[in-house]
Design a protein around this motif. Structure first.
Motif, PDB file in Angstrom:
ATOM      1  N   PRO A   1       0.724  -1.219  -0.106  1.00 47.89           N
ATOM      2  CA  PRO A   1      -0.099  -0.174  -0.143  1.00 47.89           C
ATOM      3  C   PRO A   1       0.795   1.218   0.085  1.00 47.89           C
ATOM      4  CG  PRO A   1      -0.701  -1.430   1.710  1.00 47.89           C
ATOM      5  CD  PRO A   1       0.420  -2.077   1.364  1.00 47.89           C
ATOM      6  N   GLY A   2       2.024   1.172   0.585  1.00 47.61           N
ATOM      7  CA  GLY A   2       2.634   2.619   0.867  1.00 47.61           C
ATOM      8  C   GLY A   2       3.181   3.393  -0.339  1.00 47.61           C
ATOM      9  N   PRO A   3       3.645   4.508  -0.254  1.00 45.76           N
ATOM     10  CA  PRO A   3       4.251   5.034  -1.394  1.00 45.76           C
ATOM     11  C   PRO A   3       5.478   4.342  -1.889  1.00 45.76           C
ATOM     12  CG  PRO A   3       3.607   6.827   0.289  1.00 45.76           C
ATOM     13  CD  PRO A   3       3.628   5.259   0.590  1.00 45.76           C
ATOM     14  N   PRO A   4       5.634   3.994  -3.267  1.00 43.83           N
ATOM     15  CA  PRO A   4       7.068   3.085  -3.467  1.00 43.83           C
ATOM     16  C   PRO A   4       8.355   3.674  -3.110  1.00 43.83           C
ATOM     17  CG  PRO A   4       5.229   3.291  -5.447  1.00 43.83           C
ATOM     18  CD  PRO A   4       4.742   4.343  -4.236  1.00 43.83           C
ATOM     19  N   PHE A   5       8.448   5.203  -3.388  1.00 41.44           N
ATOM     20  CA  PHE A   5       9.837   5.506  -2.854  1.00 41.44           C
ATOM     21  C   PHE A   5      10.291   5.493  -1.479  1.00 41.44           C
ATOM     22  CE2 PHE A   5       6.734   9.001  -1.984  1.00 41.44           C
ATOM     23  CZ  PHE A   5       7.153   9.612  -1.067  1.00 41.44           C
TER      24      PHE A   5
END
Length: 312
Positions: free
Chosen positions: A2-6
């Protein structure tokens, strides 16, 4: 997931540099890349396949190709209100529908006695077909507002892509908390022209202009199985884009034409860099802030101009 990829980048087990943000221009190579990466999967752990958001027209046909090629156990399909452009991707639909590069199974009609006149579809090659998709379809109707509304995804994906590149370049910095060093103050690797093959993925570039294209660009650091051989000190140019392992990325921060060297900044560790023998240049740009936001620059910045006539 779920989290932002970066925020949680990891070194992949298998990676290919496709070199474009969309696969519309070369769907055949896209499928070749998918098959190449999937060949590494040993089925020892569950695998989640995150497909693209391109689900109209040829994008839907390509999705059918991917489902047919990879034979997933479950397909999760998200719908949006009052949108009928995409049919439910049931096993039967995938089995009989033609994809972009694969053919659907032919179906023959035969009447079944005692079925009250109802016609029953059967496969033209016998009663059963073991190659038929067996996945379970999980159909989701999201109820949160603006679910599936088009138009914003491209902007958001561009921002997230820039953030991922900046996060990746962050590995060039010292782990000690302190001042962030500008990229032009970091010492690059020197790579002889004849040590690596070169290929521009997304367009044709005349050999005489190839160094203009490569300078100040984002490149995939790749490994092709063939040995790179060159009779001269000049650049080694590939005539076709290889489907090969990508070990990481870098910035060509300079080209020394006299010494015939590429100057490359990359966080890829030296033991992996020894395997790199191919540079792939795609249509992925270095984030603008890397070029215009570096500290300690005096005078004109190469490749950046503020004196621009917008009436041109």
């Amino acid at each position: 997931l779920p989290g932002p990829p970066f925020t949680h980048q990891q070194t992949p087990r298998k990676m290919v540099y496709y070199g474009q943000t969309s696969c519309e221009q070369d769907t055949e190579r896209y499928l070749d890349v998918v098959k190449y990466v999937f060949s590494c999967y040993k089925k020892e752990v569950p695998l989640v396949i995150n497909t693209m958001g391109w689900v109209k027209g040829e994008g839907l046909l390509l999705l059918i190709d991917i489902i047919r090629l990879l034979s997933p156990s479950h397909v999760v399909q998200m719908d949006m209100c009052d949108w009928k452009a995409m049919p439910p991707l049931t096993p039967e639909h995938v089995h009989f529908s033609a994809g972009l590069h694969t053919k659907g199974k032919q179906q023959s009609k035969c009447k079944q006695l005692g079925a009250g006149g109802m016609e029953n579809w059967k496969y033209s090659e016998g009663e059963e077909d073991l190659s038929a998709p067996q996945h379970k379809l999980l159909y989701v109707h999201p109820e949160f507002p603006r679910a599936g509304v088009a138009g914003e995804a491209r902007v958001h994906s561009g921002i997230l892509r820039d953030m991922s590149i900046l996060g990746y370049l962050g590995h060039l910095q010292s782990p000690d908390i302190g001042a962030v060093l500008p990229l032009h103050s970091l010492v690059p690797y020197q790579v002889p022209f004849n040590a690596v093959a070169l290929r521009v993925i997304h367009t044709d570039v005349a050999p005489s202009n190839i160094m203009y294209a490569v300078n100040a660009s984002w490149v995939g650091l790749c490994c092709i199985p063939e040995e790179v051989r060159c009779q001269t000190n000049g650049p080694v140019l590939l005539t076709q884009t290889p489907v090969c392992d990508c070990l990481g990325f870098g910035i060509v921060r300079g080209v020394d034409m006299e010494k015939k060297l590429y100057h490359i900044l990359t966080p890829v560790p030296p033991e992996n860099l020894r395997l790199v023998n191919c540079l792939l240049l795609g249509n992925i740009a270095i984030p603008n802030c890397v070029l215009v936001g570096q500290q300690g620059i005096e005078g004109e910045i190469p490749y950046v101009t503020s004196d621009y006539n917008y009436s041109i």
